[in-house]
Design a protein around this motif. Structure first.
Motif, mmCIF file in Angstrom:
data_model
loop_
_atom_site.group_PDB
_atom_site.id
_atom_site.type_symbol
_atom_site.label_atom_id
_atom_site.label_comp_id
_atom_site.label_asym_id
_atom_site.label_seq_id
_atom_site.Cartn_x
_atom_site.Cartn_y
_atom_site.Cartn_z
ATOM 1 N N THR A 1 0.812 -1.222 0.000
ATOM 2 C CA THR A 1 0.000 0.000 0.000
ATOM 3 C C THR A 1 0.844 1.272 0.000
ATOM 4 O OG1 THR A 1 -0.110 -0.096 2.420
ATOM 5 C CG2 THR A 1 -1.886 -1.164 1.193
ATOM 6 N N ARG A 2 2.185 1.098 0.016
ATOM 7 C CA ARG A 2 3.107 2.239 0.054
ATOM 8 C C ARG A 2 2.852 3.125 1.281
ATOM 9 N NH1 ARG A 2 3.506 4.172 -6.302
ATOM 10 N NH2 ARG A 2 4.252 2.162 -7.099
ATOM 11 N N GLY A 3 2.602 2.456 2.394
ATOM 12 C CA GLY A 3 2.402 3.173 3.653
ATOM 13 C C GLY A 3 3.666 3.152 4.501
ATOM 14 N N ASN A 4 3.502 3.483 5.760
ATOM 15 C CA ASN A 4 4.639 3.505 6.686
ATOM 16 C C ASN A 4 4.981 2.091 7.133
ATOM 17 O OD1 ASN A 4 4.807 6.322 6.638
ATOM 18 N ND2 ASN A 4 3.220 6.500 8.221
ATOM 19 N N THR A 5 6.250 1.766 7.070
ATOM 20 C CA THR A 5 6.707 0.435 7.494
ATOM 21 C C THR A 5 6.712 0.353 9.027
ATOM 22 O OG1 THR A 5 8.993 1.205 7.378
ATOM 23 C CG2 THR A 5 8.120 0.048 5.458
ATOM 24 N N PRO A 6 6.582 -0.866 9.596
ATOM 25 C CA PRO A 6 6.556 -0.988 11.064
ATOM 26 C C PRO A 6 7.917 -0.650 11.674
ATOM 27 C CG PRO A 6 6.592 -3.150 10.052
ATOM 28 C CD PRO A 6 6.395 -2.176 8.949
ATOM 29 N N LYS A 7 7.878 -0.126 12.885
ATOM 30 C CA LYS A 7 9.112 0.265 13.582
ATOM 31 C C LYS A 7 9.671 -0.861 14.433
ATOM 32 C CE LYS A 7 7.652 5.080 13.942
ATOM 33 N NZ LYS A 7 7.248 6.158 14.866
ATOM 34 N N TYR A 8 8.832 -1.807 14.868
ATOM 35 C CA TYR A 8 9.282 -2.873 15.758
ATOM 36 C C TYR A 8 8.386 -4.086 15.604
ATOM 37 C CZ TYR A 8 6.441 0.641 18.128
ATOM 38 O OH TYR A 8 5.529 1.628 18.402
ATOM 39 N N GLY A 9 8.936 -5.236 15.972
ATOM 40 C CA GLY A 9 8.185 -6.481 15.949
ATOM 41 C C GLY A 9 8.128 -7.074 17.342
ATOM 42 N N LEU A 10 8.838 -8.197 17.536
ATOM 43 C CA LEU A 10 8.862 -8.854 18.851
ATOM 44 C C LEU A 10 9.606 -8.031 19.898
ATOM 45 C CD1 LEU A 10 9.630 -12.480 17.644
ATOM 46 C CD2 LEU A 10 7.492 -11.701 18.653
ATOM 47 N N ILE A 11 10.467 -7.130 19.450
ATOM 48 C CA ILE A 11 11.231 -6.277 20.374
ATOM 49 C C ILE A 11 10.303 -5.367 21.182
ATOM 50 C CG2 ILE A 11 12.814 -4.289 20.338
ATOM 51 C CD1 ILE A 11 14.473 -5.666 18.386
ATOM 52 N N HIS B 1 7.933 -6.069 22.989
ATOM 53 C CA HIS B 1 7.623 -6.616 24.314
ATOM 54 C C HIS B 1 8.694 -6.291 25.345
ATOM 55 C CE1 HIS B 1 4.189 -8.820 22.786
ATOM 56 N NE2 HIS B 1 4.938 -9.256 21.781
ATOM 57 N N SER B 2 9.820 -5.736 24.914
ATOM 58 C CA SER B 2 10.865 -5.355 25.858
ATOM 59 C C SER B 2 10.424 -4.145 26.676
ATOM 60 C CB SER B 2 12.159 -5.028 25.108
ATOM 61 O OG SER B 2 13.124 -4.511 25.978
ATOM 62 N N SER B 3 10.936 -4.039 27.900
ATOM 63 C CA SER B 3 10.550 -2.939 28.789
ATOM 64 C C SER B 3 11.153 -1.606 28.342
ATOM 65 C CB SER B 3 10.997 -3.250 30.218
ATOM 66 O OG SER B 3 12.401 -3.411 30.264
ATOM 67 N N PHE B 4 12.246 -1.659 27.575
ATOM 68 C CA PHE B 4 12.909 -0.420 27.157
ATOM 69 C C PHE B 4 12.015 0.404 26.234
ATOM 70 C CE2 PHE B 4 16.641 -3.197 27.994
ATOM 71 C CZ PHE B 4 17.166 -2.447 29.029
ATOM 72 N N ILE B 5 11.350 -0.262 25.298
ATOM 73 C CA ILE B 5 10.492 0.472 24.356
ATOM 74 C C ILE B 5 9.254 0.990 25.068
ATOM 75 C CG2 ILE B 5 9.103 0.209 22.260
ATOM 76 C CD1 ILE B 5 11.270 -1.759 21.319
ATOM 77 N N GLY B 6 8.741 0.242 26.049
ATOM 78 C CA GLY B 6 7.611 0.725 26.836
ATOM 79 C C GLY B 6 7.962 1.946 27.666
ATOM 80 N N ARG B 7 9.219 2.026 28.142
ATOM 81 C CA ARG B 7 9.653 3.170 28.938
ATOM 82 C C ARG B 7 9.942 4.398 28.092
ATOM 83 N NH1 ARG B 7 14.482 0.432 31.905
ATOM 84 N NH2 ARG B 7 15.039 2.597 32.371
ATOM 85 N N ALA B 8 10.232 4.192 26.808
ATOM 86 C CA ALA B 8 10.536 5.325 25.941
ATOM 87 C C ALA B 8 9.258 6.090 25.602
ATOM 88 C CB ALA B 8 11.213 4.851 24.664
ATOM 89 N N SER B 9 9.405 7.363 25.315
ATOM 90 C CA SER B 9 8.252 8.191 24.940
ATOM 91 C C SER B 9 7.784 7.826 23.531
ATOM 92 C CB SER B 9 8.633 9.671 25.006
ATOM 93 O OG SER B 9 9.695 9.956 24.115
ATOM 94 N N ALA B 10 6.567 8.224 23.194
ATOM 95 C CA ALA B 10 6.000 7.876 21.884
ATOM 96 C C ALA B 10 6.824 8.443 20.742
ATOM 97 C CB ALA B 10 4.559 8.397 21.802
ATOM 98 N N ARG B 11 7.469 9.543 20.996
ATOM 99 C CA ARG B 11 8.286 10.173 19.949
ATOM 100 C C ARG B 11 9.584 9.400 19.698
ATOM 101 N NH1 ARG B 11 11.067 15.952 21.130
ATOM 102 N NH2 ARG B 11 12.478 15.987 19.348
ATOM 103 N N ASN B 12 10.107 8.755 20.742
ATOM 104 C CA ASN B 12 11.412 8.093 20.642
ATOM 105 C C ASN B 12 11.325 6.572 20.563
ATOM 106 O OD1 ASN B 12 12.845 10.570 20.892
ATOM 107 N ND2 ASN B 12 12.541 10.519 23.115
#
Length: 554
Positions: free
Chosen positions: A344-354, A356-367
């Motif tokens: 569809t020529r849209g935005n590609t995903p930024k993360y997959g199984l990663i 579920h890590s706590s680091f991405i949950g702790r990061a802000s939506a922008r980062n």
């Protein structure tokens, strides 16, 4: 230029000579068409030598080496005996056609025999494979097929056994079973809640945890039997006395319908099954943690055991995960979203199984995207260290985790993180220090054992205790003194110790000590004077003897 063909079979090595061919003028399609006719192909390609394998084990070893692109000693001897010899400093007037370029390059490096592997050579080898049973006269029909079947089974069995040390297969199965158990326990516990709610609907709001709910159901059985005597047992399960009293009060005023004894028994059995599954799930999680600490300790310490096991299972193995670049590792598990975005020529995903890590949950939506990219980079480093390192250590994983924490602080507070080179140097130094400490501890233990053995040997030699003279003789540093002098010294010491600290005339202990030292000095002077007198007497005797001998000569 003559062309020789090396063909490896399940029964042995064979060497063919293809003569009367112009490789430049020949077309691969013409060769392909002429292969099917044995009369035409037999005139062009002829068997020059055949070396059979000694046993099935030898065939398996040769097959393994050929598949890895290595030339064995048997193959080298076979080629050197049957191929024309090349003089030093001159080019070979022949070339060797092989099926695999890897083994061709290895043969050229070891023996300087020019090798080639192209479509023309592969077509000729295909013809050799087709008519191989006709080239060897003593080969019975069916023998080649049996040899191929046996070698195929042993080769595949050896490849499966090769993965025994790589126990990441156990991790893959454990994480799959853990995910299915989570789904099954969740669905079964919901069924227990729905089933028992017909009898005691108020219990669902009081107890939220599925495992605790099943334990409470197993304990209560019939709500009409709930009394204040059951409060201690309920507090043991729930850990809260207020909740236990609330359950007893709710049971007295419950709006649920009564169940028969058979229905209650079935509910109890199902609740027991849910409890057993929950307990097994805990044991399986502990097993997974221990396995991950053995297989991928750095990845487990960086991202956690469960997420690391999911990454390994999705990649297929730890080696496959180590081969993945960080950009692929970042979107592992989000393949559908990636291909949908590409369509569809849209935005590609930024993360997959990663994710579920706590680091991405702790990061802000922008980062979150930046954090996922950085974390994937560190995960790829950790997986490669775990896959290819000889020793299992968690030092690199801990250092990489510190880097991710510093990156989070950098995104939130702007604190500059350390450089990757400095962190890796510190990790390498710490591993080296640990190795040296381990070696020193091992040497200390061995040194203590040797000292104990030495002391035992000094105490007794051949079962007999050693005398003082022998001990002094064995120890080079020990001074050799006669026993009489030692006894005198001991007597002098005893006399000094027996002297009172303060005399009757009022002499202090210090003066007594000074008197003792003075006496010692006098004794030492006397012994020195006695020794000088003995030496002078001996020298006078020698002079008298010399004078007497001179008078006799005269």
């Amino acid at each position: 230029m003559a062309l020789y063909l090396l063909y490896e079979t399940a029964s042995g090595y064979s060497l063919f000579l293809a003569h009367g061919l112009d490789q430049i003028g020949q077309n691969t399609e013409a060769v392909r068409s002429s292969i099917s006719d044995m009369n035409r192909f037999g005139k062009v390609v002829q068997l020059t030598a055949f070396h059979p394998f000694e046993s099935a084990l030898d065939a398996l070893n040769q097959c393994n080496s050929v598949s890895e692109g290595l030339m064995t000693n048997e193959l080298r001897n076979f080629l050197e005996l049957n191929l024309p010899k090349v003089k030093e400093g001159k080019k070979a007037k022949f070339s060797l056609g092989v099926s695999e370029p890897k083994i061709g390059s290895h043969i050229f490096e070891e023996t300087k025999i020019p090798c080639q592997s192209n479509e023309f050579v592969l077509e000729l080898l295909r013809g050799v494979r087709l008519h191989f049973d006709r080239f060897i006269k003593d080969l019975k029909p069916g023998d080649l097929e049996k040899a191929q079947l046996g070698l195929g089974h042993s080769y595949s069995r050896a490849k499966v056994k090769f993965n025994v040390n790589r126990v990441d297969n156990m991790v893959i199965q454990a994480i799959f079973l853990l995910d299915t158990l989570d789904k099954d326990i969740n669905s079964f516990s919901m069924r227990v809640r729905e089933w028992y709610s017909w009898h005691f609907p108020e219990l669902v709001k009081i107890v939220n945890d599925n495992y605790l709910y099943a334990r409470v159901v197993k304990l209560i059985e019939d709500k009409s039997k709930l009394t204040d005597d059951m409060v201690p047992a309920l507090t043991d399960i729930l850990g809260d006395e207020d909740k236990a009293k609330e359950i007893v009060e709710a049971g007295k005023a419950s709006m649920g319908q009564d169940l028969s004894a058979v229905d209650l028994v079935n509910v109890q059995m199902f609740a027991q099954r849910v409890m057993d599954l929950s307990e097994y799930r805990k044991k399986l999680y502990e097993y997974l943690v221990t396995k991950m600490n053995d297989i991928a300790p750095n990845l487990a310490s960086l991202i956690g055991e469960v997420v690391g096991a999911r990454l390994i299972s999705h990649a297929g193995s730890l080696t496959n995960l180590a081969k993945c670049p960080s950009s692929t590792l970042q979107i592992l598990g989000a393949e559908k979203a990636l291909f949908r975005a590409l369509k569809t020529r849209g935005n590609t995903p930024k993360y997959g199984l990663i994710f579920h890590s706590s680091f991405i949950g702790r990061a802000s939506a922008r980062n979150k995207g930046r954090m996922a990219r950085y974390l994937a980079n560190k995960c790829s480093i950790a997986s490669r260290i775990d896959c290819f390192a000889e020793k299992n250590t968690t030092i690199f994983g801990e250092k990489l985790r510190e880097q991710v924490e510093e990156r989070l602080d950098f995104y939130d507070k702007g604190v500059a993180p350390r450089k990757n080179i400095d962190v890796m140097k510190a990790a390498i130094e710490s591993t080296e220090n640990n190795d040296t400490e381990m070696k020193e501890a091992a040497t200390d233990t061995s040194g203590k054992k040797s000292k104990k053995k030495k002391s035992k040997s000094e105490i007794a030699v051949d079962g007999e205790p050693m005398s003082a003279d022998k001990v002094a003789a064995t120890n080079g540093d020990a001074s050799e003194e006669p026993k009489s002098e030692k006894r005198k010294k001991k007597k002098d010491k005893r006399k000094l110790d027996e002297e009172p600290a303060e005399d009757l005339n009022g002499v202090s202990g210090v003066d007594a000590h000074e008197d003792g030292t003075a006496k010692k000095k006098k004794k030492q002077k006397k012994t020195a004077e006695d020794n000088d007198e003995d030496v002078q007497a001996k020298s006078e005797k020698k002079k008298k003897k010399k004078s007497k001998s001179e008078d006799g000569d005269e």
